[in-house]
Write a protein that holds these residues in place. Structure first.
Motif, short mmCIF file in Angstrom:
data_model
loop_
_atom_site.label_atom_id
_atom_site.label_comp_id
_atom_site.label_asym_id
_atom_site.label_seq_id
_atom_site.Cartn_x
_atom_site.Cartn_y
_atom_site.Cartn_z
N ASN A 44 67.74 -12.26 49.17
CA ASN A 44 67.82 -13.04 50.19
C ASN A 44 67.73 -14.83 49.96
N PHE A 45 67.81 -14.91 48.56
CA PHE A 45 67.44 -16.27 47.98
C PHE A 45 68.22 -17.20 48.61
N MET B 66 67.90 -20.61 51.04
CA MET B 66 68.43 -21.71 50.76
C MET B 66 68.93 -22.71 51.72
N CYS B 67 70.23 -22.00 52.08
CA CYS B 67 70.80 -22.46 53.53
C CYS B 67 69.89 -22.71 54.54
N TYR B 68 68.97 -21.81 54.89
CA TYR B 68 68.19 -21.79 56.08
C TYR B 68 67.29 -23.03 55.87
N ASN B 69 66.55 -23.28 54.58
CA ASN B 69 65.75 -24.43 54.14
C ASN B 69 66.15 -25.64 54.54
N ARG B 70 67.70 -25.84 54.12
CA ARG B 70 68.34 -27.18 54.08
C ARG B 70 68.52 -27.37 55.72
N GLU B 71 68.98 -26.37 56.25
CA GLU B 71 69.42 -26.53 57.88
C GLU B 71 68.17 -26.78 58.36
N GLY C 206 60.29 -15.52 51.99
CA GLY C 206 61.20 -16.27 51.25
C GLY C 206 60.59 -17.11 50.23
N TYR C 207 59.38 -16.97 49.92
CA TYR C 207 58.63 -17.77 49.09
C TYR C 207 58.62 -17.24 47.67
#
Lengths: 205, 441
Positions: free
Chosen positions: A162-163, A167-172, B341-342
């Motif tokens: 799910n990495f 990443m996409c989620y974090n940016r958004e 997700g950490y």
């Protein structure tokens, strides 16, 4: 899963709405269909303002704030019921819509994430127990489980898998969070400005 | 036994800091008795483990019940922001796990012990989250107005800024200040403490601002003000700015520019590097360790105005301490990290996690030996600190070999009393105090 990650990867509201239709229907079915029990005018406002997921809740007619609810069972996020004032300015409307959209987007992501995690964890436990030749339930009827070390392999795999999604989620998320806060600042300034210049404020009945 | 002004000030400082932590601890106990009673009544939780902690004066008493569920009161920890921060935001407390029935995909946060889990050594659940369960369950079911109540604001801001953690960061800065050579300057000391405290409040608030959805999904952090909607993100950012600006200004103009620069750098490192990095790469742990190492360095530079070898030594000790502390704690939180997700070593590189923890336990022995060489302390210090350093290294070794929850918890709890004790010993063995029969300055 591909549709979900595609929707989240592209970001943006339009693509998220497309993605939402794939995933929200099951959730909508759980939450939709409960009308407001309060006064009709407030009820109409409720239906307009609230996403269907939280349409069962209507704040009292005298309230003019947003309301925040208990954590959602799937996403653990707290839904917000947004208040729409009669004299809502375009900026306030933009802020509210952004917050509503972000709420839906977050809800979708985390509900999906948590459900996927649970599902894959169960599958992993099943397959590992089968591989070890063990039953799924112990003699006392309780579900058999694996210890932390055996689960570690699953946790590592799940995280790597799910990495990109994260990443996409974090940016958004960072973009939306900054945008919401920025608009909150603008709205606050607009309100202060309106208070300081009452003659120019549009009066409502 | 010359009682020089500096020695006296150091002693007062020790007493003050100890009193400070004692005060916080007592407040926590006073606030929580009803929560503890609720827990006692709860059939699922039969034993409570209390850890009492005094930063400089007393040791924690740990009672571990090996066969039953345990809970631990949140302890003020003298460690730098990232690790308690990781505790709070990045990791839920080790919880009593529930076996979820196959049919229900719910990820309910209230859990019941499972018999198999009970048989294993169960991880402790830090009380701040679970002690609130009784109170919060009722609140959780209700919809609430998102209106800011001015009466609640101090409490909300205290939680937003993680006031207890901030107090401990300030304590490590004070230790750095006190250990620095030269006359003890009270006004400078107070300015440094206040400035560092404000900077820490700002950093913690921004961290919470960034992490709302992640905090919602972790048990310990789900009751934070932003998660619960008690405060708006705009207000949180404004508060952070109102702390950061005066804090850094105090440090830069009230103390010296070097300390101010370190303060700004630390805020930046914590909010803009460590916080996002937690979800990108395991390098976050090393960055976080630096964040934790900087406050005592700031204390030192506030007193001396320069980055001496002693400053780096103190920073090094705090840096090395972070690893056994955090790596041990993170061992029990792998499920939550994975789901949230950490990117933490305990999930992606478990062997590295344990190796690094052990390595840094041993580094503490070496750093303690380096203290007299760098003229920070007398030679008494490495001798009297050897027992506790060897003990934590032993626990680090056990963690490395056994790699199980029991050894990780032992190492974690040891780290909680190890650091304050180590700093206390350093203070008492400080070079130039002329006390404890040490070599003349």
């Amino acid at each position: 899963a591909p549709a979900a990650s595609g929707a989240e990867g592209r970001g943006g509201m339009a693509s998220l709405r497309r993605g939402r239709r794939t995933f929200l229907p099951p959730l909508r079915r759980s939450f939709a269909g409960r009308g407001c029990q309060l006064a009709p005018d407030r009820g109409a406002k409720c239906r307009d303002a609230a996403p269907s997921r939280i349409s069962r809740f209507c704040p009292p007619t005298t309230s003019c704030c947003d309301w925040i609810g208990p954590p959602d069972k799937y996403s653990n996020l707290r839904p917000v019921h947004f208040y729409i004032p009669e004299n809502e300015s375009p900026l306030e409307q933009k802020l509210r819509e952004l917050r509503q959209d972000t709420q839906e987007w977050n809800q979708q992501f985390w509900a999906n994430q948590n459900l996927t995690f649970s599902k894959e964890k169960e599958e992993f436990i099943h397959s590992t127990l089968k591989a070890k030749g063990l039953e799924l339930r112990t003699e006392s009827g309780q579900r058999a489980t694996l210890n932390a070390e055996e689960m570690a392999a699953f946790y590592e795999r799940f995280l790597s898998k799910n990495f990109q999604k994260h990443m996409c989620y974090n940016r958004e998320w960072y973009k939306r969070n900054f945008a919401i806060t920025f608009f909150m600042g603008k709205v606050a300034l607009e309100r202060i400005w309106n208070k300081l210049r009452p003659k120019q404020k549009k009066t409502c009945n | 036994m010359a009682a020089s002004p500096h020695a006296l000030s150091s002693r007062l400082l020790t007493g003050w800091a100890g009193g400070c932590v004692w005060y916080f601890e007592r407040r926590t106990i006073q606030e929580s008795p009803h929560k503890f009673m609720h827990l006692f009544r709860n059939a699922n939780k039969r034993w409570i483990t209390f850890q009492h902690f005094n930063f400089l004066k007393r040791m924690y008493v740990t009672q571990l019940n090996r066969s039953l569920n345990q809970q631990v009161k949140p302890k003020p920890e003298p460690l730098a922001s990232p690790f308690l921060e990781k505790t709070s935001s990045g990791r839920a407390k080790p919880e009593i796990r529930e076996m979820r029935p196959l049919s229900s995909p719910s990820v309910s946060l209230s859990r019941k012990p499972h018999e198999r889990e009970l048989m294993e050594l169960e991880s402790a659940s830090i009380i701040e989250g679970s002690a609130n369960v009784g109170k919060e369950t009722k609140d959780d079911k209700q919809w609430k107005e998102m209106k800011l109540c001015v009466d609640d604001l101090p409490g909300i801001l205290a939680r937003l800024s993680k006031i207890k953690l901030t107090a401990l960061v300030v304590s490590t800065t004070s230790a750095g200040f006190a250990l620095a050579p030269g006359p003890f300057d009270w006004p400078c000391f107070l300015l440094t403490s206040v400035g560092t405290g404000l900077a820490s409040c700002a950093a913690n608030s921004i961290n919470q601002f960034f992490e709302v959805p992640f905090d919602s999904n972790m048990n310990r952090t789900k009751n934070r003000p932003l998660v619960r909607g008690q405060i708006s993100p705009l207000l949180a950012v404004s508060f952070a700015t109102c702390c950061a600006v005066p804090g850094v200004a105090l440090l830069t103009w009230g103390v010296n520019p070097l300390t101010g620069a370190l303060g700004v750098f630390n805020i930046f490192l914590y909010t803009c590097c460590y916080t996002p990095l937690k979800r990108i790469s395991i390098a976050n742990t090393w960055v976080g360790a630096v964040v934790g190492a900087i406050p005592p360095v700031m204390g030192w530079t506030a007193a001396t105005g320069s980055l001496d070898a002693g400053a780096f030594l103190l920073g090094g000790i705090l840096y090395s301490w972070q690893f056994p502390h955090f790596n041990a704690l993170s061992w029990g939180l792998r499920e939550d990290y994975s789901r949230g997700g950490y990117c933490m070593m305990s999930v992606t590189h478990p062997a590295l996690c344990r190796r690094v923890a052990l390595r840094h336990c041993l580094a503490l022995v070496a750093l303690s030996a380096a203290a007299p060489v760098l003229d920070v302390t007398t030679w008494t210090f490495p001798v009297i600190s050897l027992p506790i350093n060897l003990y934590i290294s032993y626990l680090g070794f056990r963690f490395y070999v056994d790699a199980d929850r029991s050894s990780s918890r032992k190492l974690f709890f040891c780290s909680l009393w190890h650091l304050p004790l180590l700093l206390l010993l350093m203070l008492t063995c400080k070079r130039g105090c002329g006390t404890d029969g040490a070599a003349a300055s």
